[in-house]
Every structure is written in C-alpha cells, then in structure tokens.
Design a protein around this motif. Structure first.
Motif, PDB file in Angstrom:
ATOM      1  N   UNK A  40       0.835  -1.195   0.000  1.00  0.00           N
ATOM      2  CA  UNK A  40       0.000   0.000   0.000  1.00  0.00           C
ATOM      3  C   UNK A  40       0.869   1.243   0.000  1.00  0.00           C
ATOM      4  N   UNK A  41       0.403   2.257  -0.740  1.00  0.00           N
ATOM      5  CA  UNK A  41       0.985   3.594  -0.730  1.00  0.00           C
ATOM      6  C   UNK A  41      -0.073   4.535  -0.181  1.00  0.00           C
ATOM      7  N   UNK A  42       0.248   5.186   0.937  1.00  0.00           N
ATOM      8  CA  UNK A  42      -0.722   6.026   1.631  1.00  0.00           C
ATOM      9  C   UNK A  42      -0.201   7.455   1.672  1.00  0.00           C
ATOM     10  N   UNK A  65      -5.158   9.444   0.354  1.00  0.00           N
ATOM     11  CA  UNK A  65      -5.266   8.580  -0.817  1.00  0.00           C
ATOM     12  C   UNK A  65      -4.524   7.284  -0.512  1.00  0.00           C
ATOM     13  N   UNK A  66      -5.239   6.177  -0.558  1.00  0.00           N
ATOM     14  CA  UNK A  66      -4.664   4.855  -0.323  1.00  0.00           C
ATOM     15  C   UNK A  66      -4.794   4.032  -1.589  1.00  0.00           C
ATOM     16  N   UNK A  67      -3.664   3.762  -2.246  1.00  0.00           N
ATOM     17  CA  UNK A  67      -3.660   2.950  -3.466  1.00  0.00           C
ATOM     18  C   UNK A  67      -4.643   3.460  -4.504  1.00  0.00           C
ATOM     19  N   UNK A  68      -4.699   4.777  -4.661  1.00  0.00           N
ATOM     20  CA  UNK A  68      -5.572   5.366  -5.672  1.00  0.00           C
ATOM     21  C   UNK A  68      -6.985   5.628  -5.221  1.00  0.00           C
ATOM     22  N   UNK A  69      -7.328   5.245  -3.989  1.00  0.00           N
ATOM     23  CA  UNK A  69      -8.665   5.487  -3.456  1.00  0.00           C
ATOM     24  C   UNK A  69      -8.623   6.731  -2.581  1.00  0.00           C
ATOM     25  N   UNK A  70      -9.314   7.778  -3.018  1.00  0.00           N
ATOM     26  CA  UNK A  70      -9.249   9.047  -2.315  1.00  0.00           C
ATOM     27  C   UNK A  70     -10.383   9.242  -1.328  1.00  0.00           C
ATOM     28  N   UNK A  71     -10.120  10.010  -0.277  1.00  0.00           N
ATOM     29  CA  UNK A  71     -11.143  10.374   0.695  1.00  0.00           C
ATOM     30  C   UNK A  71     -10.729  11.676   1.355  1.00  0.00           C
ATOM     31  N   UNK A  72     -11.697  12.395   1.926  1.00  0.00           N
ATOM     32  CA  UNK A  72     -11.348  13.574   2.688  1.00  0.00           C
ATOM     33  C   UNK A  72     -12.360  13.781   3.805  1.00  0.00           C
ATOM     34  N   UNK A  73     -11.926  14.491   4.835  1.00  0.00           N
ATOM     35  CA  UNK A  73     -12.769  14.778   5.986  1.00  0.00           C
ATOM     36  C   UNK A  73     -12.616  16.235   6.376  1.00  0.00           C
ATOM     37  N   UNK A  74     -13.685  16.800   6.917  1.00  0.00           N
ATOM     38  CA  UNK A  74     -13.698  18.149   7.472  1.00  0.00           C
ATOM     39  C   UNK A  74     -14.335  18.065   8.856  1.00  0.00           C
ATOM     40  N   UNK A  75     -13.706  18.665   9.861  1.00  0.00           N
ATOM     41  CA  UNK A  75     -14.230  18.615  11.229  1.00  0.00           C
ATOM     42  C   UNK A  75     -14.141  19.993  11.861  1.00  0.00           C
ATOM     43  N   UNK A  76     -15.078  20.263  12.739  1.00  0.00           N
ATOM     44  CA  UNK A  76     -15.060  21.531  13.457  1.00  0.00           C
ATOM     45  C   UNK A  76     -15.695  21.409  14.822  1.00  0.00           C
ATOM     46  N   UNK A  77     -15.156  22.159  15.784  1.00  0.00           N
ATOM     47  CA  UNK A  77     -15.699  22.214  17.142  1.00  0.00           C
ATOM     48  C   UNK A  77     -15.801  23.676  17.556  1.00  0.00           C
TER      49      UNK A  77
END
Length: 475
Positions: A233-235, A255-267
């Motif tokens: 795996x390439x992360x 991005x893990x092995x070409x699979x992208x994701x993103x998150x946004x958080x706030x407090x």
C-alpha cells in the motif's frame, strides 16, 4: 450464582441503558472511571516511583481473570500484565525515557471440552487457537531519546508510530525540528507488528513534515509505504488544523492505493452559555475493491468485502442546563453513492442524551440516551428502522471506591430467505473499583447479555454472563 446475578440485573434494568454521552465536550468534571462504560476498568494507575539515576522508574503488575458462561459451556482465561516506564533520565544534553508493556495469557480450561454448535465454536477464542502454553504479546518496548542530538527525537523498539497514521511496529521513528520550531520533519521504518498475521518479511516506512504556518494554523503531510501479507500500500495524506479561541477546524485529504477520501471537522465552544457544537463531513471518492491494500491500511475491506463510495455528515449540539444538567442532540446522515451492499447502505441516525452531573449527590453521574436509526434497503435487506435506549451511572463512594452500572439495547432486522426477522440484544453491566492503598487496587466487572440473535442458533446461548477481575500492584 445466576439467580443472584439475575436479581441484581433486573434491578439494574430500571436505570436504562447506554450510549456514550457528550460529557467530555462540556465544562463538567466526571470521574476517571466514566470510561468503563465502554471498556472494562482494566489496568489501574497506582502511586509508584523509584529513583533511576536522576530519573523515575515505575513498575506495575496487573493480574486479570475472565469468565464467560452460559447454559452451553463456559470458558476461563487468565492474563498477567507487566508495565514499566522510565522518564527524565539525563543522557548528554538531553533525556531518555522508555516503556515496557507486555502480557502473557493462558486458557485455564484448555480446548478439550469445547463443543460444536452447528458450524460455530462458541467459546473457542484466540487463546484456544494458540498452543496450550502461555501466549505472550509485546504491546510496547522502546527507548526514546529527546534532545540528545540537538532538536532531535529518536525512538527505538516496539512502538506505536503515530503521525498522520498509526502503525504498530518494531523499528525506528525519528524527527528533527528546524526553523525555530516552525518545521518538524520525521521519518520511520521497520517491521509491522500484528498479533493475527505471521509475516516475517513485512515492511513499513514513511516520512513527512509538520509546519507551523502561524500560531493558529498547522499544515501536515505524510507518506507511508506498507508491504504485508503479499499486499502493498501507498498512503498519502495532507492535513490542515486551525485553532481559535472558541474551537478548532481541521481538514484532511488522503489517498490509499488510488482510493481518495477527505474529511472536514469543526468544534465550537461557548463557555458562558455552556454550548458545544461539533460538525463533521467525510467522503469516500472511489470504490475500494476486495483485497486492495494491506491489513494495516485497509483492515475492513481487506478482510471482508469491497466498500462503495459514500458521503457522511454528522452534527451535534451539547448544551449545559444549569449547574447539574446537560443535554445533547445529534444527527448523522450517510448517503451511499457507490455499490449497493450490505455494508455500504444509506441511513439517517438521530441521537439524544440527558446528563445529570452531581445532581443527586456531588459524586453521582448519570446519563440517559436514545438513538433512532433508519437504514435504507439494500440488495440483500429491507429498510430497517430501530430505536436503541441506554443509560449509564457512576457513583464515587469515596476517594478509594467507586461503582458503575449501565445497560445497552440494540435491535436488528435482517431479510432472510422467507422474509424479515427482528432480533434484539440487551446487555446489562455493573462494576466497581477499590484502592486498598496507593500501590494496590482491585476492580470487578460483571455483565449479562440476553440475546435473541444467539437464541436462534441454540437456546442455550440466549443468556450470557461474564465476570472480569483486575488486580493491579505497583512495585
């Protein structure tokens, strides 16, 4: 014993049942034992400390006994934990610290008496699967050198490497601080350590940086390579954190092995009104195929099944109501945009909790909760709506003794060959801890589970009991 336990649990049922409340999000003080409502009490920190050079050495032993029992069969396990740490030992111009944390576990009953229920071995746990001797595990065993080389930290041994990702490994992790503490560059490498895969050829390595752009804004980036169990795996990850007087905001792309994701958080916290608002948004941009990635980088889909694209939004408001009460309301919405599977389904969840802090006595902490789920139908299941109620109670009896009590309820619905079947599980638990002295403490956790799901397999599996005893000694 079961009749006595049954009476205790019937009384406990009136207290409601459990779900983690928002107490940690507000300006209220709760006891350390509050965490036992999600995990057993476990290893207790007792007073300790010996001179080690010019530093301090702490050593503790914890013995754990665990009993699982129902009308079908029982299982008894024993665990011995050793935990030691040293700190503030001068080495050159810097200091040395270290941790040793390990355990040995043994199945007291052995596996000779285990029966087979259909295709299930109900009590054949991980200790039964290992040999009949002591199963030894090393959780941590490392030395850390801080400032021995100017502006540098170096950790050597069995450790949890935590940067943008966390990997348990045997190896080296180091970082150097530059530009008047504005920039930190790190690198690590070694062999991943897992208790469930035997792979002596596994490798992990990574590098990255943390940049303090301003007093409030921090930018982090990292790359991790993992080769494990014939999978690589390439992360990649990029993260920004912004803090301000009343809260924080963060965003991360990975991005893990070409699979992208993103998150946004706030407090956001407003102390004068005792109001806390949390928001979260996350999105998986690509389908993850079965077998993609290593166990470390992709533990769910690697061992189970593919996972489709989705978008998830969560929001919660936690409001203090005077000196003794607080309430929380939350909503969570997941929209499946990828492949329709049992694991990847759209749903809406609403949750609420009402907390009482020191209302009945100054040392009484009570939380009542409720969750409503509405899960969309999938190719294998019908639409499922359910309500789960909960409650948890902690009572500090004295500075040496505290007790806890709680209950959980969950209901499930699954589309079988001939239609849908509704199943439920009720769990009730209680426990307590007593510190005999500054160096000795005993905790007890007892739980009862009434499972309609397991009853469908075998009526002897319907009612399940467990008992755990933890004795901690500081040496």
């Amino acid at each position: 014993m079961r009749k006595i336990l049954s009476c205790i649990f019937m009384l406990a049922l009136g207290a409601g049942s459990v779900f983690a409340s928002g107490l940690e999000d507000a300006d209220y003080t709760t006891p350390e034992s509050w965490q036992v409502h999600t995990t057993p009490q476990g290893i207790t920190k007792t007073a300790n400390g010996h001179k080690f050079g010019d530093g301090t050495l702490n050593v503790s032993l914890t013995s754990r006994y665990k009993l699982l029992d129902n009308d079908y069969q029982s299982d008894q396990n024993f665990y011995q934990y050793l935990k030691a740490d040293i700190s503030n030992v001068t080495v050159g111009q810097g200091t040395m610290s270290g941790v040793l944390f390990m355990r040995a576990g043994k199945d007291i009953d052995g596996d000779g008496g285990y029966k087979q229920s259909g295709r299930y071995y109900f009590r054949d746990d991980i200790l039964d699967a290992e040999d009949s001797g002591w199963a030894v595990r090393m959780y941590q065993g490392f030395l850390k050198f801080s400032g021995v080389v100017k502006n540098t930290n170096l950790t050597i041994g069995n450790q949890y490497v935590t940067h943008l990702d966390t990997i348990h490994m045997n190896g080296v992790d180091g970082d150097v601080t530059l530009l008047n503490n504005k920039l930190t560059v790190y690198a690590f490498g070694g062999q991943p350590d897992t208790f469930y895969l035997d792979d002596n050829d596994a490798k992990a390595a990574g590098t990255g940086f943390v940049a303090k752009l301003t007093d409030k804004l921090k930018l982090s980036s990292g790359y991790t390579y993992v080769d494990m169990d014939d999978e690589t795996s390439d992360i990649y990850k990029l993260r920004a954190d912004y803090t301000y007087a009343k809260g924080r905001v963060s965003g991360e792309y990975g991005n893990t092995d070409g699979n992208g994701f993103y998150t946004l958080d706030g407090v956001y916290r407003n102390s004068p009104t005792k109001t806390t608002l949390t928001l979260s948004f996350q999105q998986l941009l690509d389908e993850i195929g079965k077998g993609e990635g290593t166990y470390i980088s992709n533990p769910i889909t690697y061992s189970l099944s593919p996972y489709g694209k989705y978008t998830k939004v969560k929001a919660k408001v936690y409001q203090g109501l005077g000196k003794y009460m607080a309430a929380g309301l939350g909503a969570e919405v997941k929209n499946r945009t990828g492949e329709d599977t049992l694991d990847n389904r759209s749903y809406v969840k609403y949750s609420g909790n009402l907390d009482f802090i020191g209302l009945f006595t100054p040392d009484t902490f009570l939380s009542l909760t409720a969750d409503y789920w509405n899960v969309a139908e999938s190719v294998d299941t019908e639409e499922n709506s359910q309500v789960a109620f909960g409650g948890e109670l902690t009572q500090v009896v004295s500075d040496k003794t505290n007790v806890w009590l709680g209950s959980r309820f969950n209901r499930f619905e699954y589309d079988l060959d001939d239609g849908s079947e509704k199943n439920w599980v009720r769990e009730i638990y209680l426990g307590g801890e007593h510190k005999f002295s500054e160096r000795a403490a005993l905790s007890v956790d007892v739980s009862y589970e009434n499972s309609q799901i397991l009853k469908d397999l075998n009526t002897d599996l319907e009612q399940n009991y467990s008992v755990e005893l933890w004795l901690s000694l500081a040496i």
